[in-house]
Design a protein around this motif. Sequence first.
Motif, short mmCIF file in Angstrom:
data_model
loop_
_atom_site.label_atom_id
_atom_site.label_comp_id
_atom_site.label_asym_id
_atom_site.label_seq_id
_atom_site.Cartn_x
_atom_site.Cartn_y
_atom_site.Cartn_z
N ASP A 114 -15.25 18.06 -39.73
CA ASP A 114 -15.24 19.52 -39.63
C ASP A 114 -13.85 20.10 -39.39
O ASP A 114 -13.71 21.31 -39.18
CB ASP A 114 -16.21 19.99 -38.53
N GLY A 115 -12.83 19.26 -39.38
CA GLY A 115 -11.47 19.77 -39.29
C GLY A 115 -10.93 19.97 -37.90
O GLY A 115 -9.81 20.46 -37.74
N GLU A 164 -18.52 10.70 -32.88
CA GLU A 164 -17.91 11.99 -32.58
C GLU A 164 -16.56 12.13 -33.28
O GLU A 164 -16.20 13.21 -33.77
CB GLU A 164 -17.74 12.14 -31.07
N LEU A 165 -15.80 11.03 -33.36
CA LEU A 165 -14.53 11.06 -34.08
C LEU A 165 -14.76 11.38 -35.55
O LEU A 165 -14.04 12.19 -36.15
CB LEU A 165 -13.83 9.70 -33.93
N ARG A 166 -15.79 10.76 -36.13
CA ARG A 166 -16.11 11.04 -37.54
C ARG A 166 -16.45 12.51 -37.73
O ARG A 166 -15.99 13.16 -38.68
CB ARG A 166 -17.29 10.16 -37.98
N ALA A 167 -17.24 13.06 -36.79
CA ALA A 167 -17.64 14.47 -36.90
C ALA A 167 -16.44 15.40 -36.80
O ALA A 167 -16.34 16.39 -37.53
CB ALA A 167 -18.68 14.79 -35.82
N GLN A 168 -15.52 15.09 -35.89
CA GLN A 168 -14.34 15.95 -35.73
C GLN A 168 -13.41 15.86 -36.94
O GLN A 168 -12.77 16.85 -37.31
CB GLN A 168 -13.59 15.58 -34.45
N LEU A 169 -13.34 14.70 -37.56
CA LEU A 169 -12.55 14.58 -38.79
C LEU A 169 -13.21 15.35 -39.92
O LEU A 169 -12.53 15.98 -40.75
CB LEU A 169 -12.40 13.11 -39.17
#
Length: 223
Positions: free
Chosen positions: A95-96, A88-93
């Motif tokens: 997509d901004g 989830e951290l990777r995804a939030q990084l």
Amino acid sequence: MSVTERPLQTPCEWCGRAVAQPPTGRLLRYCDRSCRQRAYEARTAKRRLQDDVDTGRVRAQPAERIVERVVRAKYPSTAAGWEKALDELRAQLADGRIGPWNAPRIDRAIAAVDEQLQAIETAAVPRPRPSRETFAVDQPPAAAAVPFAGERLAVIEARIAAAGGTLSTTLEHLAGDVGIGVDELRQAMLEFERLGFLAARRRGTVVPVDELAVHSRFELCSI
């Protein structure tokens, strides 16, 4: 001729019950001392309240209600849970949702975690890896002949291979294939998950084995 009247019975001024009056003397207003006391308190309550307000013992406006709310973050307790959190951290990084100005702070935290992982790997005693017996994909072993963890892992991997690398199943159905109870299967899968042999996913997201419901469908794959 003189005529006088005197009531023989009157209602209690507090509770309304009948009060028998004496033949002479003052008329009774209450049936007992309890009613007399309550009537007195009712008559004087308003005056006493106003006296307390005037002297400051009672506030005309109540104090403001103040509430403190403490929110504590809930952290994962399993490796699969942390894997999901890091994904989830990777995804939030990506997509901004987490801005690039936070990158140094996150990088320091990840570096500290990596350092701790290396220290654990250095100090850890190697654990024996369960044996993986090879079975033909089209002829998986009989469920009754799978009494040990290594053989159970081999049976599960055979099912995964037969399904093309990803097995869509439920704990109940898989337990029937392996020939053990659901609770016993869950414990075995938790160990395989901890050792990094298997991973359960739902809609592409890793799900901890201990969070799977008995009848909930999930995808199982080898790592």
